[in-house]
Structures are given as structure tokens and as C-alpha cells.
Design an enzyme around this catalytic site. Structure first.
Site, PDB file in Angstrom:
ATOM      1  N   GLY A  36      -2.384 -13.565   5.145  1.00 43.30           N
ATOM      2  CA  GLY A  36      -2.306 -12.206   4.353  1.00 43.30           C
ATOM      3  C   GLY A  36      -1.615 -11.084   5.163  1.00 43.30           C
ATOM      4  N   GLY A  37      -1.197 -11.305   6.413  1.00 40.78           N
ATOM      5  CA  GLY A  37      -0.566 -10.745   7.084  1.00 40.78           C
ATOM      6  C   GLY A  37      -1.364  -9.145   7.397  1.00 40.78           C
ATOM      7  N   ALA A 112       5.724 -19.530  15.776  1.00 38.91           N
ATOM      8  CA  ALA A 112       6.950 -20.196  15.414  1.00 38.91           C
ATOM      9  C   ALA A 112       8.151 -19.566  16.518  1.00 38.91           C
ATOM     10  CB  ALA A 112       7.387 -20.186  13.864  1.00 38.91           C
ATOM     11  N   GLY A 260       2.835   5.248  11.776  1.00 35.33           N
ATOM     12  CA  GLY A 260       3.359   4.358  11.245  1.00 35.33           C
ATOM     13  C   GLY A 260       3.703   2.967  11.963  1.00 35.33           C
ATOM     14  N   HIS A 428      -6.902   7.791 -26.477  1.00 30.27           N
ATOM     15  CA  HIS A 428      -7.675   9.041 -26.195  1.00 30.27           C
ATOM     16  C   HIS A 428      -9.398   8.598 -26.396  1.00 30.27           C
ATOM     17  CE1 HIS A 428      -8.986  13.258 -26.433  1.00 30.27           C
ATOM     18  NE2 HIS A 428      -9.883  12.850 -27.264  1.00 30.27           N
TER      19      HIS A 428
END
Length: 447
Positions: A36-37, A112, A260, A428
Site C-alpha cells: 500500500g506504500g 530489493a 512535502g 435535482h
């Protein structure tokens, strides 16, 4: 030998692996932590689980009585909020693991290391595996820089998900998406929040009118917003932090660095001679300068969004399978789970030549469904090319904006004419009629 090996099980990596399997390829995926990172474990999913709780808390406190619902002694339990967050993460993670089995993808839970363009060493087991093609999907890590990396206890977004106690006060450095979403969460529960943003206004990637609407909502929750300034320094004194901003001192219990994320580029990638320009450089087919190695998602250092990584993974998979496919970044939606939400796609107003476009806005306050929800803040904005009438950009500030933006995405991607979209009958009463009002332009009925 595998026909493809994917390094990283985040949104880009696992989607690429599934699509490769669907295309009949023998695929392996290597993930050193959890599937899932960032998105599933330290970003999209946990943040939105927490924000769902804060939005509900706000709704009850601000609107319940107006709707005739009488609720006394409303409170919250942080441990249960975090339990809900963790459950959401676990369910998403297990869903991805199930998809790996369903699609017969061989999984290696290991780190890896690229030995050459076809060979990967699995660090823990010492095993080597080979692939005709390799996809780099290493993701990103939070940006931390001096002096904040030298100060004990400074939070990044990763640390918020581990908190056991709600702080009484918090300084958020950075007023972008991450900073604004966490400011929304903390201020909803009465935390004393201060945001410091270096740019001219918070949410610097969006137009100033978008920032103004979000600021109104944040200030309603008593968030202090300092724009066009930087945090000159932070000092820890006992259990508190003293920050210097614009010559003044701000004392808080916690400091969150939310400026960030940066690409997670390991030494083995650099050593292989893969071209790096901010992140790993690729062409529109996601291929690096080494013809059998592809890169997708945050490691590219470009548009760091889960949905972009997913589609880059699909593009890479099809090219590996011999089907030519290129990325088109013209219609990438950006979404922010503030309150109200923000969603945008295509051109922003600040990016266009005002002489060549028409800009139409329709306020949320004129929408019938919004009135039933006691929603006032926000608008829909459409940027139309004068010469052709085509949709160039759409921005929505509204409750449920993140769900409504797809109409704009399709309009921008397929170069639809605003008049034609306005001809589509909108249901609507719904919030989508706010968008209809903007697409109607000068022919808007309800304003």
C-alpha cells in the site's frame, strides 16, 4: 526468470503488477515493509480516516441543533479515532495482499537491491532474482531539512499517525495540502493551530480565491495563518517548542513539518547509471534511459499523487507487454480534504491568458441542496477557451468536491465544450448543480 519484477508495493507498484498479470506476464513484486506504500500506510487512507472523524465531530457541534437533533456533552476519544484509522489501513493493506494472491503474483517481503539491469538481490534472504523488465516504484519520504532534523520530537506527517495524546497547541510548517488537512483535523477538536506558509497564500498550487475560502473555514476554527513568512528557527524548552516567525516568538506543544515529500532514490539506482533529474527521469511510456527499466509514482519526483502513480503503473505494464501507451497529464485531478473540500483539474486561473478565456463561477450558497446541508462556503469555477468553447479547467470548493470533480476531469480530458456539458440534465437537488451553474456560464439560471 520473471518477465517483470516490480520493486515497491505502493499504489503504482501493486497496480502495475496486477495489470502485468492480467496481460499474461509472469510477475514478481518486492516490498520491504507493508503493501500500500505511503498512500495506504502513511498518507491518503489514515489521513482521510482521521478527517472523517473530525468532519463528523464538526457536523454534530455546528449543525445538529439546526437540524433538530439534540446532542448533549459531545466529546471524543482519540484512542478510538486512531483505532478506526488503523482498521482502515489494515483493511486496505489486506485487500492488496488478497489481490496479489488472486492474480498469482509472486511476493517477496524483502529489500530489493539492483545488482544490474536484470538482477535483484534480496537483502535479508540473500536470494537473487532475475527479470526481463524491472519497474522502480520506491515511493517517497517526508522532506526534513536543517535545523528541524536536529531538533528532538519534531513531527513529520508519518509521526502524527502514531500519536497517543492530542496536543493542546501545534505549529504546522507548510500550508500545502498536507498542512491544511492536518490543520483541519486538529482545529476541529479545539487544538490551538498555527500554520506558517512561505508562499503568498496557503494552498499555493491553487488559485488565491480557493485559498481564501479555505482560510475562512480554518479561521472559523480559530486557526492562525501566517503567509509569506518562514520559520526562522525552533528551540525546544522543556516540553514546549519556541518558534521564531517574522521576528515574533510562538510557543507550542508540538511542531509538524509538512513541507512535502521527496523521491526515495537508493544508492543502487544511482550506481546503475539511471538518469536522475529531481527524480528518476522517464519518457511518457515510463521508460528510463535503461530500456528495460521503468519508473512510476513518487520516485519520479513529478506529480506525487496515488492516482497518478496507479495510472503510470498501467502505462508501464502495457509497454512492457508490447502495447504502446503514453501518459497524458492534462487532466490530473487534485483533491484536498479540507472542510469544505477542494478539487481541481486542468488549468488554474493564474495559469491562463485572461484575454483568451471565459471564467465562470457559481456559488455554493445558491445551491438548493447546499442549503439543506447548511453549507455556505465555496464555489464551482470553469475556465473555458473563448475560441472553441472547450473546458480548460475546473475548480470546486464545496462539501463533497472530491467526489464531484470527475465531471471536470472528463470535460478537460476529452476537450468537451462547456455548452454541451450544460445540456446534460443534472439531478435535482444535488451539489452537482453548483457545477451546472458554472458550466451554464452567462446563461446560468439560478444566479
Amino acid at each position: 526468470m520473471y518477465e517483470a519484477i516490480v520493486i515497491g508495493g505502493g499504489p503504482g507498484g501493486y497496480v502495475a503488477a496486477i495489470r502485468l498479470s492480467q496481460l499474461g506476464k509472469k510477475v514478481a513484486i518486492v516490498e520491504k515493509e507493508e503493501f500500500g506504500g505511503t498512500c495506504t500506510n502513511k498518507g491518503c487512507i489514515p489521513t482521510k480516516a482521521m478527517l472523517t472523524a473530525s468532519h463528523l465531530f464538526t457536523e454534530i457541534n455546528e449543525k445538529a441543533k439546526k437540524f433538530g437533533i439534540l446532542v448533549d456533552n459531545v466529546s471524543y476519544d482519540l484512542s478510538l479515532i486512531m483505532k478506526h484509522m488503523q482498521k482502515s489501513v489494515t483493511m486496505s493493506r489486506k485487500g492488496i495482499e488478497f489481490l496479489m494472491k488472486k492474480n498469482k503474483i509472486e511476493v517477496f517481503k524483502d529489500k530489493a537491491i539492483l545488482k544490474d539491469k536484470n538482477t535483484i538481490l534480496l537483502e535479508k534472504s540473500g536470494q537473487e532474482i532475475e527479470g526481463e523488465n524491472i519497474i522502480l516504484a520506491h515511493g517517497s519520504v517526508p522532506v526534513v531539512f536543517p535545523p528541524f532534523d536536529q531538533i528532538e520530537g519534531i513531527w513529520t506527517s508519518d509521526d502524527v499517525f502514531k500519536m497517543e495524546k492530542m496536543p493542546e497547541s501545534i505549529l504546522i510548517i507548510g500550508g500545502g495540502v498536507i498542512g491544511v488537512e492536518f490543520a483541519t483535523f486538529f482545529s476541529s477538536f479545539g487544538v490551538d493551530v498555527t500554520i506558517v506558509e512561505l508562499a503568498e497564500h496557503i494552498l499555493p498550487n491553487e488559485d488565491s480565491d480557493v485559498a481564501e475560502e479555505v482560510k475562512k473555514a480554518l479561521k472559523k476554527n480559530k486557526v492562525k495563518i501566517i503567509e509569506g513568512e518562514k520559520v526562522e528557527g525552533v528551540e525546544k524548552k522543556g516540553e514546549k517548542y519556541i518558534a521564531k516567525v517574522a521576528g515574533k516568538e510562538i510557543e507550542v506543544e508540538k511542531v509538524l513539518l509538512a513541507v512535502g515529500r521527496r523521491p526515495n532514490i537508493s544508492e543502487d539506482i544511482k550506481g546503475l547509471g539511471i538518469e536522475i533529474e529531481r527524480g528518476v527521469k522517464t519518457d511518457k511510456r515510463m521508460r528510463t534511459n535503461i530500456d528495460n527499466i521503468y519508473a512510476i509514482g513518487d520516485i519520479r519526483g513529478q506529480i506525487m499523487l496515488a492516482h497518478v502513480a496507479m495510472y503510470e503503473g498501467i502505462v508501464a505494464a502495457h509497454n512492457i507487454a508490447g502495447e504502446e501507451m503514453e501518459m497524458d497529464y492534462r487532466a490530473v485531478p487534485s483533491i484536498i480534504f479540507s472542510n469544505p473540500e477542494v478539487a481541481s483539474v486542468g488549468k488554474r486561473e493564474k495559469e491562463v491568458d485572461r484575454e483568451k478565456v471565459n471564467i465562470y463561477k457559481f456559488p455554493v450558497s445558491a445551491n438548493g441542496r447546499a442549503r439543506t446541508m447548511e453549507e455556505r462556503l465555496g464555489f464551482a469555477k470553469v475556465i473555458e477557451e473563448k475560441e472553441t468553447g472547450k473546458v480548460l479547467g475546473v475548480t470546486i470548493v464545496s462539501a463533497n468536491a472530491t467526489d464531484m470533480i470527475m465531471e471536470g476531469v472528463l470535460g478537460v480530458k476529452y476537450e468537451m465544450v462547456t455548452e454541451k456539458i450544460a445540456e446534460a440534465i443534472h439531478p435535482h437537488p444535488t451539489l452537482t448543480e453548483t457545477l451546472l451553474g458554472a458550466f451554464e456560464g452567462n446563461w446560468a439560471i439560478h444566479i
